[in-house]
Design an enzyme around this catalytic site. Structure first.
Site: not given
Ligand code: NAD
Length: 350
Positions: A291, A310
């Protein structure tokens, strides 16, 4: 207490002024603006430990002036900043991941680091549903066809062209990979559409998933049974390329992949092949491996994908929410209460 806040274009001075209004009645709150023109080349280990920052640690070194608490959004916090202020006890980062703070250095010095992990939950969950509908009902595609004059030639309303004939969400199965904050918020919304919801998350107890009205399953079942698969894991060594050729081949031919997590969770070359050769019906991606996305990225040449730059976490509400979350944590700290968003949990004493 003395509090220094470094505002920037992500979380602005006015957001902090609202969020810290109560705290400022009893404590010294100083707000500065991050100088975007200051840059530096990381040379020390601490400087190399941080990423996604704006400005230079030198500005904070100059301004910190024995503050007890430092609040940043993008400003870089290295050990040089921490060592410039022997009074520093807590760093508040108004972001989902405190990647611009040298966490190791803070922990070593016994400095609490708190962040705002839930600030974009609603924004990203809404957007995820938006992408699902965009794919299911060809929103972006239909508009593109209209703009480029194609729809007038095909006249799909009369001939029921397959490209425009979408699918409905009720009764379809949504597979959520990563049942954390955003994954759960997506499940709540998808329930409203009458979808069956599966979740794969080896780190969340099955009962916790069931209590949300969602079926806990293994990855295999999720891949095979879902009409939509939505990714909500953080990017780690374990999740990097967790969706590759093998996984894409096990998905239904009619299924859609939605990714609002991080680009590298999906092997993009494999996804391109899957979309080009129609192993799956389509994909909607807010994130890609590199990105900003290059105009030459082959994904942009395909018809069965919707890509956005994004923006899932970008709403007008997020900056103020972020400042309010950190103000709330600081209030807890001042009152001597347990911190609920402590990143370096090893420092938790109460
Ligand atoms: P979070 O930490 O609350 O949840 C992540 C979950 O993934 C956890 O429950 C964890 O147990 C699980 N996990 C870890 N390893 C795993 C695996 N191998 N298989 C299955 N599950 C697994 O995170 P969140 O706040 O819900 O964020 C989720 C995603 O969204 C992150 O990648 C974050 O960077 C992304 N995000 C993107 C944007 C955007 O603008 N697109 C904005 C905010 C967050």
């Amino acid at each position: 207490m003395k509090i220094l806040i470094a505002a920037d274009n992500g979380v602005k001075r006015e957001n902090f002024e609202i969020a810290f209004k109560e705290i400022a009645k009893e404590h010294e709150v100083k707000i500065i603006e991050v100088d975007r023109n200051l840059t530096f080349t990381p040379t020390t280990n601490s400087e190399k430990n941080i990423k996604e920052y704006i400005g230079s640690p030198r500005q904070l070194v100059k301004e910190i002036d024995e503050a007890d608490i430092l609040v940043v959004n993008y400003a870089p916090v290295t050990e040089e900043v921490m060592d410039a202020d022997k009074n520093l006890k807590l760093i508040g980062v108004t972001r989902g991941g405190p990647v611009n703070v040298d966490l190791q250095a803070a922990t070593k010095r016994g400095i609490f680091v708190v962040n705002a992990p839930e600030r974009t939950v609603d924004a990203v969950a809404d957007f995820t549903i938006g992408l699902m509908i965009a794919e299911a009902r060809n929103l972006a595609r239909a508009y593109h066809m209209l703009k480029t004059g194609k729809v007038l030639k095909i006249n799909p309303r009369l001939f029921g062209d397959a490209i425009i004939q979408g699918i409905e969400l009720p009764g379809k199965t949504l597979g959520i990979i990563g049942f954390g904050r955003i994954g759960r918020a997506v499940a709540v919304r998808a329930k409203g559409f009458g979808m069956r919801i599966l979740a794969y998350d080896p780190y969340v107890k099955e009962d916790e998933i069931r209590n949300c009205g969602v079926e806990p399953v293994n990855l295999e079942t999720l891949l095979k049974e879902s009409d939509f698969i939505s990714l909500h894991v953080r990017l780690t060594k374990e999740t990097e390329h967790m969706i590759g050729e093998g996984e894409l081949k096990r998905m239904k031919k009619t299924a859609y992949l939605i990714n609002t997590s991080r680009g590298k969770v999906v092997d993009e070359k494999a996804l391109y092949k899957a979309l080009k050769e129609k192993w799956i019906a389509g994909a909607a991606l807010d994130v890609v491996e590199e990105e900003p996305i290059s105009p030459a990225n082959p994904l942009l040449k395909l018809d069965n994908v919707t890509v956005t730059p994004h923006i899932a976490g970008l709403t007008q509400e997020v900056p103020l929410k972020s400042a309010l979350i950190i103000a709330d944590e600081i209030t807890r700290y001042i009152r001597g209460e347990r911190l609920s968003r402590l990143v370096n949990k090893e420092l938790q004493k109460i």
